[in-house]
Each structure stands twice: as C-alpha cells, then as structure tokens.
Motif scaffolding. Sequence first.
Motif, short mmCIF file in Angstrom:
data_model
loop_
_atom_site.label_atom_id
_atom_site.label_comp_id
_atom_site.label_asym_id
_atom_site.label_seq_id
_atom_site.Cartn_x
_atom_site.Cartn_y
_atom_site.Cartn_z
N GLU A 174 85.44 103.29 70.49
CA GLU A 174 85.17 103.55 69.08
C GLU A 174 83.84 103.50 68.29
OE1 GLU A 174 85.84 104.16 64.58
OE2 GLU A 174 86.90 104.59 66.22
N GLY A 175 83.29 104.49 68.16
CA GLY A 175 81.33 104.15 67.22
C GLY A 175 81.13 104.22 68.94
N LEU A 176 81.49 104.61 69.73
CA LEU A 176 80.17 104.54 70.70
C LEU A 176 80.74 106.05 71.89
CD1 LEU A 176 80.19 100.74 72.55
CD2 LEU A 176 78.32 101.85 70.25
N ASP A 177 81.48 106.31 71.84
CA ASP A 177 81.88 107.22 72.58
C ASP A 177 81.41 108.70 71.97
OD1 ASP A 177 82.52 109.62 74.57
OD2 ASP A 177 83.84 108.30 75.25
N VAL A 178 81.02 109.45 71.89
CA VAL A 178 81.22 110.22 70.83
C VAL A 178 82.00 111.78 71.27
CG1 VAL A 178 78.82 109.81 69.59
CG2 VAL A 178 78.84 111.71 71.10
N ASP A 179 82.32 111.45 72.20
CA ASP A 179 83.21 112.85 73.26
C ASP A 179 84.45 112.72 72.28
OD1 ASP A 179 83.44 114.86 75.57
OD2 ASP A 179 85.34 113.74 75.37
N VAL A 180 85.13 111.60 71.57
CA VAL A 180 86.40 111.42 71.50
C VAL A 180 85.83 111.47 69.45
CG1 VAL A 180 88.00 109.91 69.93
CG2 VAL A 180 86.87 109.17 72.01
N PRO A 181 86.86 113.51 69.33
CA PRO A 181 86.67 113.94 68.32
C PRO A 181 86.95 112.52 66.83
CG PRO A 181 88.46 114.84 69.48
CD PRO A 181 88.28 113.31 70.00
N SER A 182 86.94 113.22 65.57
CA SER A 182 86.41 111.41 64.80
C SER A 182 88.02 112.29 63.99
CB SER A 182 85.66 112.24 63.43
OG SER A 182 85.93 113.24 63.11
N GLU A 183 88.09 111.20 63.40
CA GLU A 183 88.97 111.09 62.39
C GLU A 183 90.19 112.06 61.67
OE1 GLU A 183 91.07 107.37 60.02
OE2 GLU A 183 90.25 106.03 61.59
N LEU A 184 88.80 112.59 60.86
CA LEU A 184 88.66 114.19 60.09
C LEU A 184 89.02 114.75 60.73
CD1 LEU A 184 88.13 115.44 57.74
CD2 LEU A 184 85.20 115.44 58.58
N GLU A 185 88.54 115.48 62.76
CA GLU A 185 88.81 116.32 63.37
C GLU A 185 90.21 116.06 63.70
OE1 GLU A 185 86.11 117.03 66.56
OE2 GLU A 185 84.71 115.80 65.06
N GLY A 186 90.42 115.12 63.74
CA GLY A 186 92.16 115.22 64.25
C GLY A 186 93.34 115.26 62.53
N HIS A 187 93.08 115.04 61.64
CA HIS A 187 93.38 115.27 60.50
C HIS A 187 93.47 116.48 59.89
CE1 HIS A 187 95.00 111.55 59.43
NE2 HIS A 187 94.15 110.16 59.53
N PHE A 188 92.62 117.21 60.07
CA PHE A 188 92.20 118.42 59.42
C PHE A 188 93.02 119.48 60.47
CE2 PHE A 188 89.90 122.72 59.23
CZ PHE A 188 90.57 122.52 57.51
N PHE A 189 92.65 119.57 62.01
CA PHE A 189 92.81 120.63 63.03
C PHE A 189 94.24 119.87 63.31
CE2 PHE A 189 88.55 120.61 62.79
CZ PHE A 189 87.80 121.78 62.18
N ASN A 190 95.57 120.03 63.10
CA ASN A 190 96.45 120.43 62.61
C ASN A 190 97.80 121.24 62.57
OD1 ASN A 190 96.72 120.12 60.29
ND2 ASN A 190 97.10 118.38 60.72
N THR A 191 97.35 122.25 62.99
CA THR A 191 97.63 123.36 62.64
C THR A 191 97.01 124.50 63.80
OG1 THR A 191 96.80 125.04 61.53
CG2 THR A 191 98.74 123.14 60.89
N ARG A 194 102.91 121.91 69.35
CA ARG A 194 102.83 120.64 67.69
C ARG A 194 102.33 119.47 68.81
NH1 ARG A 194 106.07 116.95 65.69
NH2 ARG A 194 105.85 117.37 63.50
N GLU A 195 102.62 119.18 69.38
CA GLU A 195 102.17 117.53 69.74
C GLU A 195 100.90 117.48 70.68
OE1 GLU A 195 104.34 119.82 73.92
OE2 GLU A 195 104.22 119.03 71.67
N LEU A 196 100.49 118.49 70.96
CA LEU A 196 98.97 118.25 70.43
C LEU A 196 98.11 118.30 70.25
CD1 LEU A 196 99.29 120.13 74.61
CD2 LEU A 196 98.90 117.57 73.82
N GLY A 197 96.67 117.70 70.38
CA GLY A 197 95.52 117.62 69.28
C GLY A 197 94.15 117.73 68.94
N PRO A 198 93.23 117.16 68.47
CA PRO A 198 92.42 116.09 68.39
C PRO A 198 93.03 114.80 68.26
CG PRO A 198 91.75 118.42 67.10
CD PRO A 198 93.51 118.42 67.17
N PHE A 199 94.05 114.41 68.27
CA PHE A 199 94.21 112.97 67.93
C PHE A 199 95.04 112.38 69.80
CE2 PHE A 199 95.00 112.51 63.25
CZ PHE A 199 94.16 112.02 63.29
#
Length: 322
Positions: free
Chosen positions: A138-155, A304-309
């Motif tokens: 958390e906060g160091l590896d910028v390869d991981v998407p942000s929470e905003l990406e996970g919540h928005f890009f979910n369809t 459905r089970e896959l996404g930025p999260f």
Amino acid sequence: MANTGSRDDFEWVYTDQPHTSRRKEILAKYPEIKKLMGPDPNMKWVVTLMVLTQLLACYLVKGLPWKWVFFWAYAFGGCINHSLALAIHDISHNVPFGNNKAKWNRFFGMFANLPIGVPYATSFKKYHVDHHRFLAVEGLDVDVPSELEGHFFNTPLRKFLWVFLQPLLYVLRPLFINPKPISKMEVINVAVQMCYDLLIYSLWGFKPVVYMVAGTLLAMGLHPFSGHFIAEHYMYAKGYDTVSYYGPLNWFTFNVGYHMEHHDFPSIPGSRLPLVRKIAPEYYDHLPYHNSWILVLWDFVFKRELGPFSRVKRTHKGDKNL
C-alpha cells in the motif's frame, strides 16, 4: 484457472512477498542458476535494430493517408513500441551493460525510448525498483490500481474503458499514490525525447510523430500485447499475486511473460528466464499460468469476479523511506 469470487476490495494479506524466500530456496538447491545472472550483450543490438526499424517506418508513413497512419501505428509500430517498452523494463535491470555501468544503461534506455514518442524510460526505472522491493505494498507499489479505479471500473463497459486507458492510468497513478521528486536524469530524458520528436517533425512532418505516439497509446491499451499488464499480477487464481504466461507472444516481448521467474530472479535477463523454469521445474510447473493474453483481456472485461480490485495488497512493515 480458478475464480476469485465477486470483489469490492483488494485481497489484503499480512505476509511478505513470496519471491525472496523462494529465491533463496531455489539457489540453495540449484546454485548453477547464478550463472544465468548478469548482462545480455545481445540485447543492445536487438534494441538498436528495433529503433532503426521505427526510424525507417517514420519515413515511410510521412505520405500515407491518415487512416493508414493509424492502421500501421496499431498493427506494426505499436507492436514495436510496446516491445521497446518491455526492453526498457529489462534495461532498468541493467541487462545490456551490467550493474557496473548503470549510467550506460540509463542512457541506453533513453535511446530505446526514442520511437515511443513520449519520455518514459527514466521514470519507469524510478518506480520499478519499488515494484520489486515492495510488491503490492500500500502506497509504494504504483502498479496496483487505486481504490477509485476499483470502485468505478466495475462493469464490462467500464472495464473495457479501463483497459483502453491503461497508458494514461500508468502515468497518473504514481502522481497520486507515491509522488517522487523529478530527477536530473528524468529532465535529460524529456530533453532528449523532445529533440528527437522535433527532428522527426522537421524532417518528415506531423504524421510520423502521430504514428509514434498513437502506436504507443494504442498498443499499451486495447492490444494483445497489453494483456501482460493484467496477466502478471491480477488474481485469476486466488492468492497468487504473480503469475506467468507461457504463450508465443513472449518471443516479441523479451520474455516478460515469465513473470514469476522474473520476480524470483530480477537479475536474470529475460532471454534466460525460460532456463530458470527448465532447471527448477518443480518450483513452477504446479503454479497457475496463462496461455493467452487475449483471453486474459476478455476474461477481465466480461467476468464479474475480475476487475481492478483483483489484486493482492500488503500493508507496509516499517518506514516508508527505507
């Protein structure tokens, strides 16, 4: 590969990344793997040929209609530019000239950067070190998407857009998650790239510049090669935050698909990573892997089970400034 279930958050774990301990175990059993470490002198010639090929392509597209400029940018130039971006990945590990000539590697990375059209190599190096040292932290590896990406890009439609926007997200994400001061080498990278782009424009006009930049943006987004961005660290199998790909596109991408092997042994050039699996098959053959980056993209968008999260994420133990 096994499904991970519907997600509305990352897969939080409280253990260290597995690559360090596995590296020690493999080296204890197979010390001959150490012979694979070190520079690959052939890489500089391969990269030089690719840069010269793109220079020739810039000359050839200068008189084409716009539709063909974009076609060749996607179908040809984008493939080379994406491959050069992955060459820059190997260059960031000092593959062409070795660890004792770090500056040579940094400037060679700028050379490999030229056909990409936008400065990339030096900034990538700065953050890629963190990706290996602090995998999924958390906060160091910028390869991981942000929470905003996970919540928005979910369809499916939004995930399709996310795949298309990957180049932009990779540029913007570090600025919000882990901003770092601009270095002198980054300024040089920008200056070198601007001079090259202006040279191409002064010689052959605007179309070759568009060919370079459009090829980069298109091939880093909705393109078969871009499947590696998702295949490498997204949980298509629960609990695995690094996964390899063993398909034929490795031939064009400096074996970046051998990603489990790469994180186990980041000092081994991509050209020799298949030998790691050959020497120590019992450490890799039982692990989940991908055979198709196109299928990776398809599943990411439509399952459905896959996404930025769909990422493992770790809390950092200790000082962020280590």
